[in-house]
Design a protein around this motif. Structure first.
Motif, short mmCIF file in Angstrom:
data_model
loop_
_atom_site.label_atom_id
_atom_site.label_comp_id
_atom_site.label_asym_id
_atom_site.label_seq_id
_atom_site.Cartn_x
_atom_site.Cartn_y
_atom_site.Cartn_z
N TYR A 185 63.97 26.49 30.71
CA TYR A 185 64.37 27.88 30.46
C TYR A 185 64.47 28.66 31.77
N LEU A 186 63.44 28.55 32.61
CA LEU A 186 63.43 29.30 33.87
C LEU A 186 64.57 28.86 34.78
N THR A 187 64.87 27.56 34.79
CA THR A 187 65.97 27.07 35.62
C THR A 187 67.30 27.63 35.16
N LEU A 188 67.56 27.57 33.86
CA LEU A 188 68.83 28.07 33.33
C LEU A 188 68.92 29.59 33.43
N GLN A 189 67.79 30.27 33.25
CA GLN A 189 67.80 31.73 33.33
C GLN A 189 68.12 32.20 34.74
N ARG A 190 67.54 31.56 35.73
CA ARG A 190 67.71 32.01 37.11
C ARG A 190 69.04 31.58 37.71
N TYR A 191 69.51 30.39 37.34
CA TYR A 191 70.66 29.84 38.05
C TYR A 191 71.90 29.69 37.18
N VAL A 192 71.82 30.06 35.90
CA VAL A 192 73.01 30.12 35.04
C VAL A 192 73.10 31.52 34.46
N CYS A 193 72.44 31.77 33.32
CA CYS A 193 72.36 33.12 32.76
C CYS A 193 71.35 33.14 31.63
N ASN A 194 70.94 34.33 31.22
CA ASN A 194 69.94 34.48 30.17
C ASN A 194 70.42 33.91 28.83
N GLN A 195 71.70 34.12 28.54
CA GLN A 195 72.23 33.69 27.26
C GLN A 195 72.18 32.17 27.11
N VAL A 196 72.59 31.46 28.14
CA VAL A 196 72.54 30.00 28.10
C VAL A 196 71.11 29.51 27.99
N ALA A 197 70.19 30.12 28.73
CA ALA A 197 68.79 29.74 28.67
C ALA A 197 68.22 29.93 27.27
N THR A 198 68.58 31.04 26.63
CA THR A 198 68.08 31.31 25.28
C THR A 198 68.64 30.32 24.28
N TYR A 199 69.95 30.03 24.37
CA TYR A 199 70.55 29.05 23.46
C TYR A 199 69.91 27.68 23.63
N PHE A 200 69.67 27.31 24.88
CA PHE A 200 69.02 26.02 25.13
C PHE A 200 67.63 25.98 24.49
N CYS A 238 59.48 16.54 31.34
CA CYS A 238 58.78 17.64 32.01
C CYS A 238 58.98 17.56 33.52
N PHE A 239 58.86 16.35 34.08
CA PHE A 239 59.03 16.20 35.53
C PHE A 239 60.49 16.40 35.95
N THR A 240 61.42 16.03 35.07
CA THR A 240 62.83 16.28 35.35
C THR A 240 63.11 17.78 35.42
N ALA A 241 62.58 18.51 34.43
CA ALA A 241 62.78 19.96 34.40
C ALA A 241 62.15 20.63 35.62
N LEU A 242 60.95 20.22 35.98
CA LEU A 242 60.27 20.80 37.14
C LEU A 242 61.01 20.46 38.43
N THR A 243 61.51 19.24 38.53
CA THR A 243 62.25 18.83 39.72
C THR A 243 63.50 19.67 39.93
N LEU A 244 64.27 19.86 38.85
CA LEU A 244 65.49 20.66 38.97
C LEU A 244 65.17 22.12 39.29
N PHE A 245 64.10 22.63 38.70
CA PHE A 245 63.69 24.00 39.00
C PHE A 245 63.35 24.15 40.48
N LEU A 246 62.57 23.22 41.03
CA LEU A 246 62.19 23.28 42.43
C LEU A 246 63.39 23.03 43.34
N PHE A 247 64.29 22.14 42.92
CA PHE A 247 65.46 21.82 43.74
C PHE A 247 66.37 23.03 43.88
N PHE A 248 66.71 23.67 42.76
CA PHE A 248 67.59 24.82 42.82
C PHE A 248 66.92 26.00 43.53
N ARG A 249 65.62 26.12 43.36
CA ARG A 249 64.91 27.19 44.06
C ARG A 249 64.94 26.95 45.56
N LEU A 250 64.77 25.69 45.95
CA LEU A 250 64.80 25.35 47.37
C LEU A 250 66.18 25.58 47.97
N ARG A 251 67.24 25.23 47.22
CA ARG A 251 68.60 25.36 47.72
C ARG A 251 69.03 26.83 47.82
#
Length: 222
Positions: A121-136, A163-176
């Protein structure tokens, strides 16, 4: 009149507090409620998808909760991953709280599934949009029966790797997206990648994908 005003004031205060609660909290509560309801309503014959694998995680948890007699690494279900030990260790904490029950065992995969929902949710909310995160999140909560069952299955492998996949993508996009030069980001990403790969080799698919994305984003010809 005074009592009426006080009640109205309290009602407004509660409404203000509720509005300040982040949406991810409500979605997480909805997820936990749906999965706990599933556990209470499902027929006992369908508690386990892979009974031998899950019961072994329960044996690990029972042994750790009552006092282990072997080195922790020796409790692994196989010689190529450590997910069984991770799930068994977490389940042992719930065994201490609620006793050695099936319900307590199921709380370990529920924890991983809950964290996966939050990080996705946090990954999609920050790097896509709130609506997509909510639908997901809603699709994650109102999932098909098989996914619902596996989100409560103590395997120490594929389910936990989500869980580790979600955390990895969150950290990756945050780092980028960060330009502050902090070293904590790469360290956390590296630790997550290493631990996730040790828990389950299926996580290697995520790791390869992230490395390809990283290399592609650094390509000057892009």
């Amino acid at each position: 009149m005074g009592c009426t005003r006080n009640r109205a004031h309290l009602r407004l205060d509660w409404m203000t507090v509720l509005r300040t609660v982040p949406p991810v909290v409500w979605l997480l509560l909805g997820f936990l409620g749906s999965r706990l309801l599933y556990l209470f309503l499902i027929h006992p014959d369908h508690f386990f998808i892979l009974s031998e694998d899950e019961l072994y995680k329960g044996v690990i948890a029972k042994e750790l909760a009552s006092g282990r007699s072997l080195p922790l690494i020796e409790y692994r279900a196989n010689n190529y991953s450590g997910g069984s030990v991770v799930v068994g260790t977490i389940a042992s904490g719930f065994f201490r709280l609620f006793g050695p029950t099936v319900f307590a065992l199921k709380l370990a995969p529920l924890l991983f599934s809950s964290l996966a929902l939050v990080f996705w949710y946090l990954t999609l909310q920050r790097y896509v949009c709130n609506q997509v995160a909510t639908y997901f999140a809603l699709l994650f909560i109102l999932s098909p029966p098989l996914f619902t069952s596996y989100s409560l299955t103590a395997l120490g492998g594929h389910g936990e790797s989500l869980c580790f996949t979600a955390l990895t993508l969150f950290l990756f996009f945050r780092l980028r997206s960060s330009n502050n030069g902090r070293r904590a980001g790469p360290v956390l990403l590296g630790l997550t990648a290493g631990f996730g790969l040790w828990v389950s080799y299926i996580y290697a698919l995520t790791l390869v994908t992230v490395l390809v994305l990283w290399r592609w984003s650094e390509d000057p010809r892009r």
